[in-house]
Design a protein around this motif. Structure first.
Motif, PDB file in Angstrom:
ATOM      1  N   ALA A 153       0.866  -1.184   0.000  1.00  0.00           N
ATOM      2  CA  ALA A 153       0.000   0.000   0.000  1.00  0.00           C
ATOM      3  C   ALA A 153       0.899   1.229   0.000  1.00  0.00           C
ATOM      4  O   ALA A 153       1.698   1.411   0.931  1.00  0.00           O
ATOM      5  N   ASN A 154       0.807   2.023  -1.048  1.00  0.00           N
ATOM      6  CA  ASN A 154       1.671   3.207  -1.191  1.00  0.00           C
ATOM      7  C   ASN A 154       3.145   2.851  -0.999  1.00  0.00           C
ATOM      8  O   ASN A 154       3.878   3.502  -0.248  1.00  0.00           O
ATOM      9  N   ASN A 155       3.552   1.749  -1.649  1.00  0.00           N
ATOM     10  CA  ASN A 155       4.941   1.272  -1.651  1.00  0.00           C
ATOM     11  C   ASN A 155       5.412   0.728  -0.307  1.00  0.00           C
ATOM     12  O   ASN A 155       6.608   0.534  -0.107  1.00  0.00           O
ATOM     13  N   LEU A 156       4.486   0.463   0.630  1.00  0.00           N
ATOM     14  CA  LEU A 156       4.835  -0.113   1.925  1.00  0.00           C
ATOM     15  C   LEU A 156       4.186  -1.487   2.042  1.00  0.00           C
ATOM     16  O   LEU A 156       2.980  -1.633   1.835  1.00  0.00           O
ATOM     17  N   GLN A 157       4.991  -2.502   2.390  1.00  0.00           N
ATOM     18  CA  GLN A 157       4.444  -3.862   2.453  1.00  0.00           C
ATOM     19  C   GLN A 157       3.594  -4.032   3.696  1.00  0.00           C
ATOM     20  O   GLN A 157       4.021  -3.729   4.817  1.00  0.00           O
ATOM     21  N   ILE A 158       2.369  -4.549   3.499  1.00  0.00           N
ATOM     22  CA  ILE A 158       1.456  -4.789   4.609  1.00  0.00           C
ATOM     23  C   ILE A 158       1.238  -6.277   4.852  1.00  0.00           C
ATOM     24  O   ILE A 158       0.612  -6.652   5.849  1.00  0.00           O
ATOM     25  N   GLY A 159       1.734  -7.134   3.960  1.00  0.00           N
ATOM     26  CA  GLY A 159       1.564  -8.568   4.150  1.00  0.00           C
ATOM     27  C   GLY A 159       1.846  -9.330   2.875  1.00  0.00           C
ATOM     28  O   GLY A 159       2.546  -8.842   1.980  1.00  0.00           O
ATOM     29  N   ASN A 160       1.281 -10.536   2.785  1.00  0.00           N
ATOM     30  CA  ASN A 160       1.512 -11.415   1.645  1.00  0.00           C
ATOM     31  C   ASN A 160       0.203 -12.069   1.210  1.00  0.00           C
ATOM     32  O   ASN A 160      -0.754 -12.152   1.991  1.00  0.00           O
ATOM     33  N   ILE A 161       0.194 -12.547  -0.014  1.00  0.00           N
ATOM     34  CA  ILE A 161      -0.900 -13.386  -0.469  1.00  0.00           C
ATOM     35  C   ILE A 161      -0.775 -14.737   0.236  1.00  0.00           C
ATOM     36  O   ILE A 161       0.309 -15.321   0.268  1.00  0.00           O
ATOM     37  N   PRO A 162      -1.854 -15.265   0.836  1.00  0.00           N
ATOM     38  CA  PRO A 162      -1.745 -16.554   1.536  1.00  0.00           C
ATOM     39  C   PRO A 162      -1.367 -17.686   0.592  1.00  0.00           C
ATOM     40  O   PRO A 162      -1.596 -17.611  -0.622  1.00  0.00           O
ATOM     41  N   THR A 163      -0.803 -18.717   1.165  1.00  0.00           N
ATOM     42  CA  THR A 163      -0.250 -19.819   0.376  1.00  0.00           C
ATOM     43  C   THR A 163      -1.272 -20.424  -0.587  1.00  0.00           C
ATOM     44  O   THR A 163      -0.957 -20.722  -1.745  1.00  0.00           O
ATOM     45  N   ASN A 164      -2.509 -20.620  -0.125  1.00  0.00           N
ATOM     46  CA  ASN A 164      -3.501 -21.281  -0.972  1.00  0.00           C
ATOM     47  C   ASN A 164      -4.002 -20.389  -2.116  1.00  0.00           C
ATOM     48  O   ASN A 164      -4.789 -20.838  -2.950  1.00  0.00           O
ATOM     49  N   TYR A 165      -3.545 -19.140  -2.174  1.00  0.00           N
ATOM     50  CA  TYR A 165      -3.936 -18.242  -3.256  1.00  0.00           C
ATOM     51  C   TYR A 165      -2.772 -17.906  -4.189  1.00  0.00           C
ATOM     52  O   TYR A 165      -2.966 -17.221  -5.188  1.00  0.00           O
ATOM     53  N   VAL A 166      -1.574 -18.361  -3.872  1.00  0.00           N
ATOM     54  CA  VAL A 166      -0.404 -17.991  -4.679  1.00  0.00           C
ATOM     55  C   VAL A 166      -0.549 -18.482  -6.117  1.00  0.00           C
ATOM     56  O   VAL A 166      -0.305 -17.738  -7.069  1.00  0.00           O
ATOM     57  N   GLN A 167      -0.954 -19.741  -6.305  1.00  0.00           N
ATOM     58  CA  GLN A 167      -1.105 -20.272  -7.659  1.00  0.00           C
ATOM     59  C   GLN A 167      -2.199 -19.530  -8.414  1.00  0.00           C
ATOM     60  O   GLN A 167      -2.080 -19.273  -9.623  1.00  0.00           O
ATOM     61  N   PHE A 168      -3.268 -19.164  -7.708  1.00  0.00           N
ATOM     62  CA  PHE A 168      -4.359 -18.400  -8.337  1.00  0.00           C
ATOM     63  C   PHE A 168      -3.855 -17.047  -8.849  1.00  0.00           C
ATOM     64  O   PHE A 168      -4.153 -16.647  -9.977  1.00  0.00           O
ATOM     65  N   ILE A 169      -3.057 -16.356  -8.020  1.00  0.00           N
ATOM     66  CA  ILE A 169      -2.497 -15.064  -8.446  1.00  0.00           C
ATOM     67  C   ILE A 169      -1.556 -15.265  -9.626  1.00  0.00           C
ATOM     68  O   ILE A 169      -1.566 -14.494 -10.591  1.00  0.00           O
ATOM     69  N   HIS A 170      -0.749 -16.316  -9.563  1.00  0.00           N
ATOM     70  CA  HIS A 170       0.196 -16.593 -10.647  1.00  0.00           C
ATOM     71  C   HIS A 170      -0.538 -16.830 -11.970  1.00  0.00           C
ATOM     72  O   HIS A 170      -0.107 -16.363 -13.028  1.00  0.00           O
TER      73      HIS A 170
END
Length: 367
Positions: A176-193
């Motif tokens: 958010a505005n170039n500041l990391q607030i977290g990560n995509i959860p593991t079970n969604y990584v392939q979906f994002i990819h």
């Protein structure tokens, strides 16, 4: 303009009689002073009324629209070009403004209304929100600023996903505005990819939590983001999650209980899993409020294994007796909604009782 001049004249007369009132009283002429005071009040009232009528005619202030990202200039220029291309022929802008019906019949006047594109939305709960960034402010501090619209999030929030590699596997950070607030959860990584090129925008962020519990301990912030896709370019391979499927009943799911193994071990970084379980049971930071429970696959002596994480802190592993089942049915896992921590304290001989844990998997039924 005429009303403005009248207002100024009334104000001038009110000022003159105000000074006259002061002069008469200083000269001990109270009757003249009282007269001047009354006239001053009349002109003051008339000036106020005239000024009020002018302000009533002024247009309202433009509405301020909240948004998650700054407005795109490209979209504005395309809209203007669209209006020019669809304008009636042989009609100049000045003619159209002066007398639209002089050039066209009323029935021929068509106001082009741009069609609002249809969207599909996929909400995702952000993981790793309690972690520290390698540099810069804490993620919890960033989320607090987002929730209360403190700087630099007071004007807009620019959300984005950034790909990186974690333990040799693809991963995505949420910024958010170039500041990391977290990560995509593991079970969604392939979906994002699979869908990274299809994402039209990250249209919304919802930050929740904060404050303190009844014992005065701080409650961690959590957040969800919403991905927006065009319906003519919809997402593929959507994970089966309760966030995305809102029209299903509990009969479509089954719940599987898993007793966590290895809870007395220490993690590779030296952190005690027993201490984590103690903090979870008694709701101590960073395990206050919403808990992010997940499974992460890893290799153990050439065999598949699954670690159990709570708020990105490993508390143990899936027992060997259930690894094959989890591996074969991993895609059926919708979420891990519950963890039950038991044990602790001391037995009758004064010996410490180890903490144990059991997690509940919510899994989609096979139809």
């Amino acid at each position: 303009m005429k009303k403005k001049v009248v207002t100024i004249i009334f104000a001038i007369f009110a000022s003159i009689f105000c000074w006259s009132t002061a002069f008469c009283y200083s000269a001990s002429n109270s009757s003249a002073g009282l007269f001047c005071l009354i006239v001053c009040g009349i002109f003051t009232f008339l000036s106020y009324r005239a000024g009020k009528s002018i302000s009533a005619e002024l247009p309202d202030s433009p509405e301020v629209i909240n948004r998650s990202t700054p407005p795109g200039k490209k979209m504005v220029s395309q809209s203007l070009q669209h209006d020019r291309e669809n304008a009636p022929e042989n009609v100049t802008p000045s003619d159209a403004l002066a007398s639209p019906t002089s050039q066209l019949d009323q029935s021929d006047i068509i106001v082009p209304v741009p069609k609002e594109p249809d969207f599909e939305f996929v909400p995702i709960k952000v993981a790793g929100v309690t972690f520290k960034n390698d540099s810069g402010p804490l993620r919890q501090t960033i989320l607090r600023k987002i929730r209360f619209r403190d700087k630099p999030f007071d004007k807009y929030i620019d959300l984005e996903l950034r790909a990186y590699e974690f333990d040799g596997q693809p991963a995505y950070g949420v910024y958010a505005n170039n500041l990391q607030i977290g990560n995509i959860p593991t079970n969604y990584v392939q979906f994002i990819h699979d869908n990274i090129e299809r994402i039209e925008s990250i249209s919304h962020i919802d930050v929740y939590g904060g404050g303190r519990n009844e014992e005065g301990y701080a409650i961690s912030y959590g957040c969800k983001i919403t991905l927006r896709f065009l319906k003519d370019n919809p997402p593929i391979n959507i994970p089966c999650t309760s966030l995305h499927s809102s029209d299903e009943s509990e009969n479509d799911f089954e719940f599987v209980h898993v007793k966590v193994a290895g809870v007395t071990f220490n993690n590779d970084d030296g952190e005690s899993r027993q201490e984590y379980l103690h903090l979870i049971k008694f709701e101590r930071p960073p395990f206050i409020g919403s808990l992010d429970i997940s499974l992460k696959q890893f290799d153990w002596k050439g065999e598949v294994a699954y670690a159990v994480y709570v708020n990105d802190c490993q508390i143990g592993c899936v027992p060997k007796s259930q690894i094959a089942y989890i591996h074969d049915n991993f895609d059926r896992i919708v979420e891990i909604p519950k963890i039950n921590v038991h044990g602790g304290g001391q037995n009758s001989t004064g010996k410490d009782i180890d903490f144990g844990a059991e997690i509940t998997l919510k899994m989609r039924n096979i139809k």
